[in-house]
Design a protein around this motif. Structure first.
Motif, mmCIF file in Angstrom:
data_model
loop_
_atom_site.group_PDB
_atom_site.id
_atom_site.type_symbol
_atom_site.label_atom_id
_atom_site.label_comp_id
_atom_site.label_asym_id
_atom_site.label_seq_id
_atom_site.Cartn_x
_atom_site.Cartn_y
_atom_site.Cartn_z
ATOM 1 N N GLY A 222 39.461 -13.263 0.221
ATOM 2 C CA GLY A 222 39.515 -12.205 1.220
ATOM 3 C C GLY A 222 38.225 -12.033 2.007
ATOM 4 N N HIS A 223 38.067 -10.819 2.552
ATOM 5 C CA HIS A 223 36.925 -10.522 3.416
ATOM 6 C C HIS A 223 35.607 -10.569 2.656
ATOM 7 N N LEU A 224 35.622 -10.137 1.404
ATOM 8 C CA LEU A 224 34.384 -10.172 0.627
ATOM 9 C C LEU A 224 33.977 -11.610 0.321
ATOM 10 N N GLY A 225 34.960 -12.482 0.177
ATOM 11 C CA GLY A 225 34.650 -13.902 0.016
ATOM 12 C C GLY A 225 33.998 -14.468 1.260
ATOM 13 N N LEU A 226 34.492 -14.053 2.426
ATOM 14 C CA LEU A 226 33.868 -14.478 3.678
ATOM 15 C C LEU A 226 32.446 -13.943 3.788
ATOM 16 N N ALA A 227 32.244 -12.711 3.297
ATOM 17 C CA ALA A 227 30.895 -12.144 3.314
ATOM 18 C C ALA A 227 29.958 -12.951 2.425
ATOM 19 N N ARG A 228 30.453 -13.385 1.267
ATOM 20 C CA ARG A 228 29.643 -14.222 0.372
ATOM 21 C C ARG A 228 29.275 -15.541 1.063
ATOM 22 N N LEU A 229 30.249 -16.143 1.747
ATOM 23 C CA LEU A 229 29.973 -17.384 2.474
ATOM 24 C C LEU A 229 28.951 -17.155 3.578
ATOM 25 N N ALA A 230 29.081 -16.040 4.293
ATOM 26 C CA ALA A 230 28.144 -15.735 5.381
ATOM 27 C C ALA A 230 26.731 -15.565 4.854
ATOM 28 N N LEU A 231 26.586 -14.884 3.720
ATOM 29 C CA LEU A 231 25.269 -14.715 3.113
ATOM 30 C C LEU A 231 24.661 -16.059 2.747
ATOM 31 N N PHE A 232 25.497 -16.917 2.163
ATOM 32 C CA PHE A 232 24.990 -18.222 1.738
ATOM 33 C C PHE A 232 24.553 -19.064 2.938
ATOM 34 N N PHE A 233 25.388 -19.111 3.968
ATOM 35 C CA PHE A 233 25.036 -19.916 5.147
ATOM 36 C C PHE A 233 23.822 -19.337 5.874
ATOM 37 N N ALA A 234 23.669 -18.023 5.832
ATOM 38 C CA ALA A 234 22.476 -17.417 6.434
ATOM 39 C C ALA A 234 21.227 -17.850 5.671
ATOM 40 N N ARG A 235 21.290 -17.819 4.355
ATOM 41 C CA ARG A 235 20.144 -18.259 3.550
ATOM 42 C C ARG A 235 19.850 -19.737 3.776
ATOM 43 N N ALA A 236 20.923 -20.531 3.889
ATOM 44 C CA ALA A 236 20.722 -21.971 4.118
ATOM 45 C C ALA A 236 20.095 -22.225 5.479
ATOM 46 N N PHE B 246 44.991 -25.972 0.504
ATOM 47 C CA PHE B 246 43.869 -25.145 0.947
ATOM 48 C C PHE B 246 44.162 -24.602 2.340
ATOM 49 N N LYS B 247 44.116 -23.284 2.496
ATOM 50 C CA LYS B 247 44.261 -22.636 3.793
ATOM 51 C C LYS B 247 43.193 -21.555 3.903
ATOM 52 N N LEU B 248 42.068 -21.933 4.508
ATOM 53 C CA LEU B 248 40.943 -21.000 4.603
ATOM 54 C C LEU B 248 41.295 -19.770 5.432
ATOM 55 N N SER B 249 42.283 -19.902 6.301
ATOM 56 C CA SER B 249 42.689 -18.757 7.130
ATOM 57 C C SER B 249 43.246 -17.615 6.287
ATOM 58 N N GLU B 250 43.689 -17.928 5.070
ATOM 59 C CA GLU B 250 44.227 -16.874 4.196
ATOM 60 C C GLU B 250 43.145 -15.865 3.810
ATOM 61 N N MET B 251 41.886 -16.273 3.842
ATOM 62 C CA MET B 251 40.811 -15.341 3.507
ATOM 63 C C MET B 251 40.730 -14.224 4.544
ATOM 64 N N ILE B 252 41.045 -14.551 5.814
ATOM 65 C CA ILE B 252 41.049 -13.530 6.859
ATOM 66 C C ILE B 252 42.149 -12.508 6.584
ATOM 67 N N ARG B 253 43.218 -12.978 5.942
ATOM 68 C CA ARG B 253 44.342 -12.092 5.597
ATOM 69 C C ARG B 253 44.150 -11.454 4.228
ATOM 70 N N ARG B 254 42.916 -11.471 3.746
ATOM 71 C CA ARG B 254 42.537 -10.860 2.462
ATOM 72 C C ARG B 254 43.077 -11.620 1.248
ATOM 73 N N GLY B 255 43.406 -12.888 1.431
ATOM 74 C CA GLY B 255 43.959 -13.669 0.342
ATOM 75 C C GLY B 255 43.018 -14.727 -0.172
ATOM 76 N N SER B 256 43.586 -15.617 -1.004
ATOM 77 C CA SER B 256 42.835 -16.738 -1.567
ATOM 78 C C SER B 256 42.996 -17.953 -0.676
ATOM 79 N N PRO B 257 41.964 -18.781 -0.546
ATOM 80 C CA PRO B 257 42.084 -19.999 0.263
ATOM 81 C C PRO B 257 42.925 -21.081 -0.411
ATOM 82 N N VAL B 258 43.249 -20.905 -1.692
ATOM 83 C CA VAL B 258 44.104 -21.854 -2.416
ATOM 84 C C VAL B 258 45.463 -21.194 -2.611
ATOM 85 N N VAL B 259 46.499 -21.770 -1.998
ATOM 86 C CA VAL B 259 47.813 -21.123 -2.011
ATOM 87 C C VAL B 259 48.910 -22.112 -2.376
#
Length: 544
Positions: free
Chosen positions: A201-215, A346-359
């Motif tokens: 979900g959205h919090l997973g995207l936030a985790r990814l954003a934090l990681f890419f920002a640090r990188a 794998f459908k990364l778009s599911e994270m935008i819909r608050r779901g898991s990217p593995v469906v």
């Protein structure tokens, strides 16, 4: 030992399937084992127990940052702590990603252990088992701060060196020093996202954003890999490789005294830069190493290639898939490669819909692709639909002289049992085999014993570990290459939960009776896959 009579099965079927019983789940005991290291403590402060090795004994200096990086790092840390982590704590975790459940009892991590010599051996080690049994598993360096799945843990290998001539054994366990682990150890806390436990979900995207920002700011280095190397182990061309499909393999050296030493990511001398799946196949006839690599972001989503006995890579064969599919394992026959394409995608778009990217895609039909080993592209691949099928592991495949129908059939070999992590005699991989050896995954998620399955008669011979004793995948070591198919030994770690003891058991695969066990002075957690490295292979290891 227990023998089960065969079931009557349809004579017209040509495909085989181990049919599990209903999941016999249990509530794990609320045994609490102190965390190895809290995110707020440095690695050197992670253990106060003087009789244990430090969890990560190497002293790793923190990265040197300029003023701008220090300010940016503090800002990102504050953002993570004040917003992301607070929001995560408001969400109740599912059992499958709740660290309180995932790391209970003997699933909990342990500290590294230097070599312990002179272990007690009950019985006698067979003469052809001089070498080292190694088994991989997940062992998080730091206590999870949010969601955590068992598969998310850092890779740790447990090794027992066997000396059959003198009936002696030693034990050690070490983290595989992945780029991810080394960087987190230098920072003193976890910063890499956990693919299963956190990326929802959205919090997973936030985790990814934090990681890419640090990188992007140079606070972490994502270019050297993000994997954990915690699943498969394979010995090929003088190297023991620790594998998980999120990265390149890591080379681990088995030292003369039985200790383990990480030797970095292995890119086959600059020939690859893509992650490999955790279960490559070594052809017992040609010695070639077959593997798959998948990409969940861009096409081609899947590639097949091989390495010859000198480690020289073939050209890539791109496999066309509509969506990236989860492929943990595949199979080879004498002349073909069998490539699965399941409904788990794998459908990364599911994270935008608050779901898991593995469906699970209900509109997709699982299928297997059959491709000749001699082909140089996918133009002649033949896809065969296999409805309602998902196989985490494929233990063997072979060719039979039947008329090709282009259709799949299914035959139940065993019912009423939950069986996983199959093994065959690896000298006959790709040939028609009569026996397979599997873990009895009951009560799930633990393994109460081992099963030898006769694929011709349907007979199942069990070796049960006993009350409150659980193990894992068996590894089959043949007595000789020329011997009968089931002439050899099974090896597996077992945990006696009642008496809090760990052992390595050695079983005669012919009659499924125990012939020896090694008492291990440290707790060995439940883990994943292993292999046996013979004394001859140990002598042929590359050290660089």
């Amino acid at each position: 030992m227990q023998t089960i009579k065969p079931l009557n099965s349809p004579s017209f079927s040509c495909k085989i399937l181990i049919n599990p019983s209903k999941k016999n789940t249990i509530t794990l005991p609320r045994t609490r084992i102190p965390p190895l290291s809290s995110p707020s403590s440095s690695p050197s402060q992670s253990s106060s127990n003087s009789d244990e090795s430090k969890i990560f004994p190497l002293k790793i200096d923190p990265p040197k940052l300029n003023l701008f990086q220090k300010i940016a790092s503090s800002a990102l840390d504050m953002l993570e702590k004040s917003i992301v982590t607070k929001l995560e704590k408001k969400h109740k975790l599912n059992r499958t990603v709740d660290p309180e459940i995932q790391l209970e009892g003997n699933f909990a991590p342990v500290h590294e252990s230097s070599v312990q010599h002179g272990l007690e051996v009950v019985g006698h080690i067979p003469s052809n088992l001089t070498g080292v049994y190694v088994r991989n598993g997940a062992n998080p360096l730091y206590k999870p701060i949010n969601g955590h799945h068992l598969f998310d843990g850092d890779g740790m290998i447990h090794a027992v060196k066997l000396d059959s001539k003198n009936n002696k054994a030693s034990y050690s366990c070490r983290f595989t020093q992945t780029s991810r682990l080394v960087q987190e150890a230098s920072l003193g806390r976890p910063v890499f996202p956990k693919p299963i436990g956190e990326l929802h979900g959205h919090l997973g995207l936030a985790r990814l954003a934090l990681f890419f920002a640090r990188a992007s700011l140079g606070l972490v280095d994502a270019t050297k890999g993000t994997g954990v190397a915690n699943a498969g182990l394979v010995y090929f061309n003088g190297r023991l490789l620790a594998m998980s499909e999120d990265d390149l393999p890591y080379n681990v050296i088995i030292k003369e005294d039985g200790d383990l030493e990480s030797n970095g990511r292995y890119d086959f001398n600059g020939q690859i830069n893509d992650p490999l799946i955790a279960h490559p196949k070594v052809d017992p006839i040609t010695g070639e190493f077959y593997t798959l690599s998948y990409n969940i972001l861009k096409k081609p989503y899947l590639k097949l290639f091989k390495f010859d006995t000198c480690g020289i890579k073939s050209r890539d064969i791109s496999i066309s898939l509509q969506n990236p599919s989860m492929i943990h394992d595949f199979a080879i026959t004498e002349s073909h490669v069998i490539i699965p394409d399941y409904q788990v995608v794998f459908k990364l778009s599911e994270m935008i819909r608050r779901g898991s990217p593995v469906v699970h895609d209900p509109n997709k039909v699982s299928r297997f692709g059959v491709l000749s080993k001699d082909d140089h592209d996918e133009s002649r691949i033949k896809w065969i639909d296999v409805p309602n099928c998902f196989c985490m592991h494929l233990w063997n495949a072979w060719e039979e002289n039947h008329e090709e129908s282009g259709r799949s059939t299914r035959r139940i070999i065993v019912s009423g049992m939950n069986l996983e992590a199959g093994q065959v005699n690896k000298t006959r991989l790709g040939e028609k085999t009569r026996y397979t050896f599997m873990a009895i995954a009951e009560p799930w998620p633990k393994c109460s014993g081992l099963a030898k399955i006769d694929l011709v008669t349907g007979n199942v011979t069990k070796f049960l570990h006993g009350d409150d004793r659980f193990g894992g995948e068996p590894y089959f070591v043949p007595s000789t290459k020329e011997g009968e198919e089931d002439e050899g030994y099974l090896m597996s770690y077992v945990r006696d939960e009642r008496n809090e003891k760990s052992e390595l058991i050695i079983i005669n695969a012919k009659n499924m009776k125990q012939i020896a066990l090694v008492k291990i002075p440290k707790r060995v957690p439940y883990g994943f896959h292993g292999t046996f490295v013979s004394s001859q292979d140990l002598c042929n290891q590359f050290s660089c």
